[in-house]
Design an enzyme around this catalytic site. Structure first.
Site, PDB file in Angstrom:
ATOM      1  N   ARG A   1       0.914  -4.953  -5.655  1.00 36.18           N
ATOM      2  CA  ARG A   1       0.916  -6.037  -4.889  1.00 36.18           C
ATOM      3  C   ARG A   1       1.191  -7.171  -5.939  1.00 36.18           C
ATOM      4  NH1 ARG A   1      -3.050  -3.322  -1.278  1.00 36.18           N
ATOM      5  NH2 ARG A   1      -1.909  -2.878   0.385  1.00 36.18           N
TER       6      ARG A   1
ATOM      7  N   ASP B   1       0.056   2.081   8.433  1.00 30.66           N
ATOM      8  CA  ASP B   1      -0.460   1.089   9.492  1.00 30.66           C
ATOM      9  C   ASP B   1       0.278   1.209  10.872  1.00 30.66           C
ATOM     10  OD1 ASP B   1      -2.523   0.487   7.593  1.00 30.66           O
ATOM     11  OD2 ASP B   1      -1.508  -1.423   7.127  1.00 30.66           O
TER      12      ASP B   1
ATOM     13  N   GLY C   1       0.691  -0.992   0.115  1.00 28.34           N
ATOM     14  CA  GLY C   1       0.038  -0.097  -0.161  1.00 28.34           C
ATOM     15  C   GLY C   1       0.861   1.083  -0.149  1.00 28.34           C
TER      16      GLY C   1
ATOM     17  N   THR D   1       4.496   2.653   5.489  1.00 28.20           N
ATOM     18  CA  THR D   1       2.823   2.130   5.617  1.00 28.20           C
ATOM     19  C   THR D   1       2.244   3.334   6.386  1.00 28.20           C
ATOM     20  OG1 THR D   1       1.450   0.527   6.508  1.00 28.20           O
ATOM     21  CG2 THR D   1       3.906   0.340   7.214  1.00 28.20           C
TER      22      THR D   1
ATOM     23  N   ARG E   1      -5.321  -2.283   9.229  1.00 27.08           N
ATOM     24  CA  ARG E   1      -5.044  -3.828   9.160  1.00 27.08           C
ATOM     25  C   ARG E   1      -5.292  -4.553  10.380  1.00 27.08           C
ATOM     26  NH1 ARG E   1      -0.635  -5.759   4.710  1.00 27.08           N
ATOM     27  NH2 ARG E   1      -1.876  -5.206   2.933  1.00 27.08           N
TER      28      ARG E   1
ATOM     29  N   ASP F   1       2.472  -0.730  11.964  1.00 26.37           N
ATOM     30  CA  ASP F   1       2.337  -1.979  12.347  1.00 26.37           C
ATOM     31  C   ASP F   1       3.804  -2.572  12.652  1.00 26.37           C
ATOM     32  OD1 ASP F   1       2.409  -2.277   9.874  1.00 26.37           O
ATOM     33  OD2 ASP F   1       1.015  -3.457   9.486  1.00 26.37           O
TER      34      ASP F   1
ATOM     35  N   ASP G   1       5.150  -4.431   6.084  1.00 22.06           N
ATOM     36  CA  ASP G   1       5.573  -5.969   6.634  1.00 22.06           C
ATOM     37  C   ASP G   1       5.574  -6.870   5.575  1.00 22.06           C
ATOM     38  OD1 ASP G   1       5.326  -8.533   8.376  1.00 22.06           O
ATOM     39  OD2 ASP G   1       3.070  -8.197   7.837  1.00 22.06           O
TER      40      ASP G   1
HETATM   41  P1  ADP Z   1       2.702  -4.077   2.727  1.00 20.12           P
HETATM   42  O1  ADP Z   1       4.321  -4.347   2.351  1.00 20.12           O
HETATM   43  O2  ADP Z   1       2.252  -2.826   2.671  1.00 20.12           O
HETATM   44  O3  ADP Z   1       2.529  -5.033   4.018  1.00 20.12           O
HETATM   45  P2  ADP Z   1       1.589  -6.363   1.297  1.00 20.12           P
HETATM   46  O4  ADP Z   1       1.458  -7.579   2.517  1.00 20.12           O
HETATM   47  O5  ADP Z   1       0.565  -6.381   0.254  1.00 20.12           O
HETATM   48  O6  ADP Z   1       1.999  -5.069   1.751  1.00 20.12           O
HETATM   49  O7  ADP Z   1       3.095  -6.905   0.487  1.00 20.12           O
HETATM   50  C1  ADP Z   1       3.639  -6.362  -0.436  1.00 20.12           C
HETATM   51  C2  ADP Z   1       4.056  -7.249  -1.363  1.00 20.12           C
HETATM   52  O8  ADP Z   1       5.328  -7.922  -0.731  1.00 20.12           O
HETATM   53  C3  ADP Z   1       3.277  -8.725  -1.776  1.00 20.12           C
HETATM   54  O9  ADP Z   1       2.375  -8.479  -2.887  1.00 20.12           O
HETATM   55  C4  ADP Z   1       4.441  -9.579  -2.420  1.00 20.12           C
HETATM   56  O10 ADP Z   1       4.822  -9.154  -3.699  1.00 20.12           O
HETATM   57  C5  ADP Z   1       5.372  -9.323  -1.366  1.00 20.12           C
HETATM   58  N1  ADP Z   1       5.373 -10.235  -0.046  1.00 20.12           N
HETATM   59  C6  ADP Z   1       4.622 -10.295   0.768  1.00 20.12           C
HETATM   60  N2  ADP Z   1       4.728 -11.321   1.528  1.00 20.12           N
HETATM   61  C7  ADP Z   1       5.750 -12.100   0.838  1.00 20.12           C
HETATM   62  C8  ADP Z   1       6.406 -13.293   1.266  1.00 20.12           C
HETATM   63  N3  ADP Z   1       5.984 -14.188   2.497  1.00 20.12           N
HETATM   64  N4  ADP Z   1       7.483 -13.757   0.544  1.00 20.12           N
HETATM   65  C9  ADP Z   1       7.836 -12.855  -0.804  1.00 20.12           C
HETATM   66  N5  ADP Z   1       7.202 -11.676  -1.194  1.00 20.12           N
HETATM   67  C10 ADP Z   1       6.348 -11.339  -0.124  1.00 20.12           C
HETATM   68  O1  F6P Z   2      -1.620  -1.539   4.695  1.00 21.94           O
HETATM   69  C1  F6P Z   2      -2.071  -0.389   4.231  1.00 21.94           C
HETATM   70  C2  F6P Z   2      -3.548  -0.366   3.879  1.00 21.94           C
HETATM   71  O2  F6P Z   2      -3.998   0.847   3.691  1.00 21.94           O
HETATM   72  C3  F6P Z   2      -4.375  -0.976   5.301  1.00 21.94           C
HETATM   73  O3  F6P Z   2      -4.240  -0.108   6.316  1.00 21.94           O
HETATM   74  C4  F6P Z   2      -5.508  -1.444   4.482  1.00 21.94           C
HETATM   75  O4  F6P Z   2      -6.053  -2.351   5.084  1.00 21.94           O
HETATM   76  C5  F6P Z   2      -5.106  -1.912   3.241  1.00 21.94           C
HETATM   77  O5  F6P Z   2      -3.899  -1.236   2.827  1.00 21.94           O
HETATM   78  C6  F6P Z   2      -6.188  -1.612   1.976  1.00 21.94           C
HETATM   79  O6  F6P Z   2      -5.424  -2.030   0.991  1.00 21.94           O
HETATM   80  P1  F6P Z   2      -5.865  -1.790  -0.663  1.00 21.94           P
HETATM   81  O7  F6P Z   2      -5.129  -0.648  -1.257  1.00 21.94           O
HETATM   82  O8  F6P Z   2      -5.733  -2.847  -1.495  1.00 21.94           O
HETATM   83  O9  F6P Z   2      -7.306  -1.144  -0.528  1.00 21.94           O
END
Ligand code: ADP
Ligand code: F6P
Length: 319
Positions: A72, A127, A11, A125, A171, A129, A103
């Site tokens: 993502r 969040d 995000g 982020t 989240r 978090d 994360d």
């Molecule tokens: P954020 O970084 O904001 O927490 P996401 O959880 O959507 O957002 O993760 C972003 C991207 O990081 C995912 O779409 C994926 O490409 C990569 N990613 C997340 N978890 C893993 C994992 N366990 N191993 C490899 N890549 C990951």
């Molecule tokens: O991680 C950032 C965040 O804005 C969260 O607070 C929320 O749950 C999620 O991303 C929303 O994601 P999307 O961009 O898929 O609507």
């Protein structure tokens, strides 16, 4: 190290641009070529890469979103997907990678590190978090955006004598609700980290109304459940006219606050310096106003500590 790459992932968050600017300008200052990778890990796999120069990051420090765009990417979760990304890094001669994200993005960075890629994370982020750092880039701006909305909702709420449920993002983390709730004088704050009792919340609303309170604000973190169901239940149980506002993606946009711009600038510069000092497999964080770079395995395994004291304070101040 002669060439590094930078990407934003997951995000978006206000302040990501300030971080990109700091990475690019610190790199160039140290005579390092900086490649911008677009669309997160998707762009890494597909080779959406271009060289950044001083002016490609001009006029962006004040802008929300990310000029590198973000995504993502499911494919990156697979070994095959990451192999493609690593090949692309080799083709472009990228020797070190800065990953700005949350994360999930850090888990991707950890895997790259395990596969021998010199990687460094910057926490971006809204969040807040991530347990290893006091603040993530974007949280302060999101909190202030929420606060602005609380103030506006208060005006109309007071005019009508209503209760308002305000649902915010985060989240599984309640920080946006907790911090903006304290700053906005919310009556109740419902977050995933704490048990709640709906009858207690209702009693408080009724007591408030009977002592002449014109309005009530209830902050609800999205990780808890459906805000409209809460609104209905509270309205029915209290007999108070209740409205629900889901702030949604307004929280992710807008010009970053001074705090986020400064944090992002410091973290961006630090990330490049750490890489150039030959260290990698880390993420930059801030604790007690001091920047540091921590091992990415430790970063990922650090659980976020809930600020119990702050939560208790919100209860004391809203009796
Ligand atoms: P954020 O970084 O904001 O927490 P996401 O959880 O959507 O957002 O993760 C972003 C991207 O990081 C995912 O779409 C994926 O490409 C990569 N990613 C997340 N978890 C893993 C994992 N366990 N191993 C490899 N890549 C990951
Ligand atoms: O991680 C950032 C965040 O804005 C969260 O607070 C929320 O749950 C999620 O991303 C929303 O994601 P999307 O961009 O898929 O609507």
């Amino acid at each position: 190290m002669r060439t590094i790459g930078v990407l934003t992932s997951g995000g978006d968050a206000p302040g990501m641009n300030a971080a990109i600017r700091a990475v690019v300008r610190t790199g160039i200052y140290h005579n390092v070529k900086v490649m911008g990778i677009e669309n997160g890990y998707n762009g890494l796999i597909n080779g959406d890469i271009k060289e950044m120069d001083l002016s490609s990051v001009g006029d962006i420090i004040h802008k929300g979103g990310t000029i590198l765009k973000t995504a993502r990417c499911e494919e990156f979760r697979t070994e095959e997907g990451r192999k493609k990304g690593i090949n692309v890094l080799n083709v472009f001669g990228i020797e070190g990678l800065v990953v700005i994200g949350g994360d999930g993005s850090f888990q991707g960075a950890q895997k790259l590190s395990q596969e021998g890629i010199k990687t460094i994370g910057i926490p971006g982020t809204i969040d807040n978090d991530l347990g290893y750092t006091d603040y993530t880039i974007g949280f302060d701006t999101a909190m202030n955006t929420v606060l602005d909305s609380i103030s506006k909702i208060r005006d109309t709420s007071a005019s009508h004598g209503r209760a308002n449920i305000i649902e915010v993002m985060g989240r599984h983390c309640g920080d946006i609700a907790l911090y903006s709730g304290l700053a906005g004088g919310a009556e109740s704050i419902i977050i995933p980290e704490q048990n709640y009792n709906i009858d207690e919340i209702c009693r408080k609303l009724i007591k408030g109304k009977s002592r002449g309170k014109l309005h009530s604000i209830i902050m609800l973190a999205e990780g808890i459940g459906n805000a409209f169901e809460f609104g209905n239940e509270i309205g029915e149980k209290t007999g108070i006219d209740t409205r629900v506002t889901v702030l949604g993606h307004t929280q992710r946009g807008g010009s970053p606050t001074a705090f986020d711009r400064i944090l992002a600038s410091k973290m961006g510069a630090k990330a490049v310096e750490v890489l150039l000092n030959g260290k990698s497999g880390r993420a930059v964080g801030i604790k007690d106003n001091k920047l540091f770079a921590m091992d990415i395995d430790e970063v990922i395994s650090t659980k976020k500590e809930f600020d119990e004291e702050m939560y208790e304070l919100t209860k004391i101040l809203s009796i």
